[in-house]
Design a protein around this motif. Structure first.
Motif, short mmCIF file in Angstrom:
data_model
loop_
_atom_site.label_atom_id
_atom_site.label_comp_id
_atom_site.label_asym_id
_atom_site.label_seq_id
_atom_site.Cartn_x
_atom_site.Cartn_y
_atom_site.Cartn_z
N TYR A 51 0.83 -1.21 0.00
CA TYR A 51 0.00 0.00 0.00
C TYR A 51 0.86 1.26 0.00
CZ TYR A 51 -3.05 3.70 1.63
OH TYR A 51 -3.72 4.89 1.76
N ILE A 52 1.87 1.29 0.86
CA ILE A 52 2.71 2.50 0.98
C ILE A 52 3.52 2.71 -0.28
CG2 ILE A 52 4.70 3.46 2.20
CD1 ILE A 52 3.38 2.59 4.78
N TYR A 53 4.09 1.66 -0.85
CA TYR A 53 4.85 1.82 -2.09
C TYR A 53 3.96 2.28 -3.24
CZ TYR A 53 9.00 -0.26 0.01
OH TYR A 53 10.09 -0.53 0.80
N ALA A 54 2.75 1.79 -3.30
CA ALA A 54 1.82 2.23 -4.35
C ALA A 54 1.45 3.70 -4.16
CB ALA A 54 0.57 1.36 -4.34
N GLN A 55 1.30 4.14 -2.93
CA GLN A 55 0.92 5.53 -2.67
C GLN A 55 2.08 6.50 -2.91
OE1 GLN A 55 -2.19 6.77 -1.90
NE2 GLN A 55 -2.79 4.69 -2.42
N THR A 56 3.30 6.08 -2.62
CA THR A 56 4.44 6.99 -2.78
C THR A 56 4.84 7.15 -4.24
OG1 THR A 56 5.96 5.16 -2.32
CG2 THR A 56 5.36 6.60 -0.48
N LYS A 57 4.41 6.24 -5.11
CA LYS A 57 4.74 6.38 -6.53
C LYS A 57 3.98 7.52 -7.19
CE LYS A 57 6.11 1.66 -7.44
NZ LYS A 57 5.85 0.44 -8.23
N HIS A 58 2.80 7.84 -6.66
CA HIS A 58 1.98 8.90 -7.25
C HIS A 58 2.18 10.21 -6.49
CE1 HIS A 58 -0.06 5.84 -9.55
NE2 HIS A 58 -0.29 5.16 -8.44
N PRO A 59 2.26 11.33 -7.19
CA PRO A 59 2.43 12.61 -6.49
C PRO A 59 1.20 13.00 -5.68
CG PRO A 59 2.25 12.94 -8.87
CD PRO A 59 2.30 11.47 -8.64
N ASP A 60 0.03 12.44 -6.01
CA ASP A 60 -1.18 12.75 -5.27
C ASP A 60 -1.55 11.62 -4.30
OD1 ASP A 60 -3.25 14.60 -4.73
OD2 ASP A 60 -4.65 13.33 -5.85
N GLY A 61 -0.61 10.78 -3.97
CA GLY A 61 -0.88 9.68 -3.04
C GLY A 61 -1.06 10.18 -1.62
N THR A 62 -1.69 9.40 -0.78
CA THR A 62 -1.96 9.81 0.60
C THR A 62 -0.73 9.72 1.49
OG1 THR A 62 -2.75 7.59 1.10
CG2 THR A 62 -4.41 9.25 0.55
N VAL A 63 0.27 8.96 1.08
CA VAL A 63 1.48 8.77 1.87
C VAL A 63 2.67 9.23 1.05
CG1 VAL A 63 2.91 7.09 3.10
CG2 VAL A 63 0.44 6.81 3.05
N LYS A 64 3.62 9.90 1.72
CA LYS A 64 4.84 10.32 1.04
C LYS A 64 6.04 10.02 1.92
CE LYS A 64 5.00 15.00 2.82
NZ LYS A 64 5.17 16.40 2.53
#
Length: 110
Positions: A51-64
């Motif tokens: 989940y975290i790796y998928a979110q950090t790949k996108h600039p608009d993800g919920t996690v950075k």
């Protein structure tokens, strides 16, 4: 199993300093395990990592990423994060004054 709400809650409490993947996994593992539902730590860790790796790949993800290795925090500029933090509580309504009962009984002494 989807642990998105648990991850967002934990990272919200962590603030801008963020947490490591290991600590996030421990918090989620402790919060989802119960007497009747037992999930292994490895299952929780794998799903959190994906989940975290998928979110950090996108600039608009919920996690950075916080900039330091292995630490992550919430992306407060994410539209999805902003949408989950909206307050949907009802506004407080003014209570009307209570109606005083009127005595409509007949008097015997008038």
């Amino acid at each position: 199993m989807n642990y998105e709400q648990e991850i967002l809650f934990i990272l919200e409490e962590a603030g801008s300093s963020g947490l490591s993947l290991r600590k996030i996994a421990h918090h989620v593992y402790n919060s989802v395990n119960g007497l009747f539902e037992v999930v292994t730590y490895e299952q929780v860790y794998r799903s959190i990592v994906s989940y975290i790796y998928a979110q950090t790949k996108h600039p608009d993800g919920t996690v950075k990423s916080t900039g330091s290795r292995g630490k992550y925090c919430l992306n407060i500029r994410s539209t999805r994060y902003i949408q989950t933090m909206l307050d949907f509580t009802d506004e407080v309504e003014e209570k009307p004054e209570p109606i005083k009962p009127v005595d409509t009984s007949l008097s015997l002494f008038d």
